[in-house]
Design a protein around this motif. Structure first.
Motif, PDB file in Angstrom:
ATOM      1  N   THR A  78      46.116  47.132  37.448  1.00  0.00           N
ATOM      2  CA  THR A  78      46.531  45.870  36.831  1.00  0.00           C
ATOM      3  C   THR A  78      47.827  46.042  36.038  1.00  0.00           C
ATOM      4  N   GLY A  81      50.545  45.097  38.145  1.00  0.00           N
ATOM      5  CA  GLY A  81      50.429  43.771  38.754  1.00  0.00           C
ATOM      6  C   GLY A  81      49.285  43.652  39.746  1.00  0.00           C
ATOM      7  N   GLY A  82      48.406  44.639  39.786  1.00  0.00           N
ATOM      8  CA  GLY A  82      47.284  44.615  40.719  1.00  0.00           C
ATOM      9  C   GLY A  82      46.299  43.496  40.425  1.00  0.00           C
ATOM     10  N   ARG A  83      45.649  43.035  41.503  1.00  0.00           N
ATOM     11  CA  ARG A  83      44.658  41.968  41.430  1.00  0.00           C
ATOM     12  C   ARG A  83      43.437  42.378  42.233  1.00  0.00           C
ATOM     13  N   ILE A  84      42.381  41.628  42.084  1.00  0.00           N
ATOM     14  CA  ILE A  84      41.145  41.901  42.831  1.00  0.00           C
ATOM     15  C   ILE A  84      41.415  41.867  44.338  1.00  0.00           C
ATOM     16  N   GLY A  85      42.373  41.079  44.755  1.00  0.00           N
ATOM     17  CA  GLY A  85      42.721  40.984  46.168  1.00  0.00           C
ATOM     18  C   GLY A  85      43.325  42.266  46.738  1.00  0.00           C
ATOM     19  N   ASP A  86      43.680  43.227  45.867  1.00  0.00           N
ATOM     20  CA  ASP A  86      44.249  44.494  46.323  1.00  0.00           C
ATOM     21  C   ASP A  86      43.176  45.515  46.700  1.00  0.00           C
TER      22      ASP A  86
END
Length: 111
Positions: A78, A81-86
């Protein structure tokens, strides 16, 4: 082991830190390069205790090189810029590494 495999990975440092890098296998050697430089570049025979802990859901690996334990994640943190979609992409990359380590006979090998 897979002839050549190279992926973006994050070296986990302590509880919350990470260092962006690249994990690669080529010509029988495993290499981790981070922004700080080369963490290791060793023959596969020097890699031990390879595990894919259940709590990483297949998107993380840990192993020992020269007596030091390394923990890596294949999911964009995160902080970057990471998200759950990664997570699915991280799991796909983790599966490729699990296959490569298994083919090399390194999965679960104590060291």
């Amino acid at each position: 082991m897979t002839e050549e495999l190279r992926d973006r990975a994050w070296l986990l440092v302590g509880l919350f830190g990470n260092d962006e890098g690249e994990l690669a296998v080529r010509s029988g050697r495993l290499t981790l390069r981070t922004k700080g430089g080369v963490s290791f570049d060793v023959p596969l025979a020097e890699v031990g205790s390879v595990e894919f802990p259940w709590y990483t859901f297949g998107a993380g690996v840990q192993f020992t090189v020269a007596g030091r334990r390394y923990r890596l994640s294949f999911v964009l943190p995160t902080a970057y810029g990471g998200r759950i979609g990664d997570v699915p992409e991280g799991r796909r990359i983790g599966a490729a590494w699990q296959t490569a380590f298994r083919e090399a006979g390194l999965l679960g090998r104590p060291r």
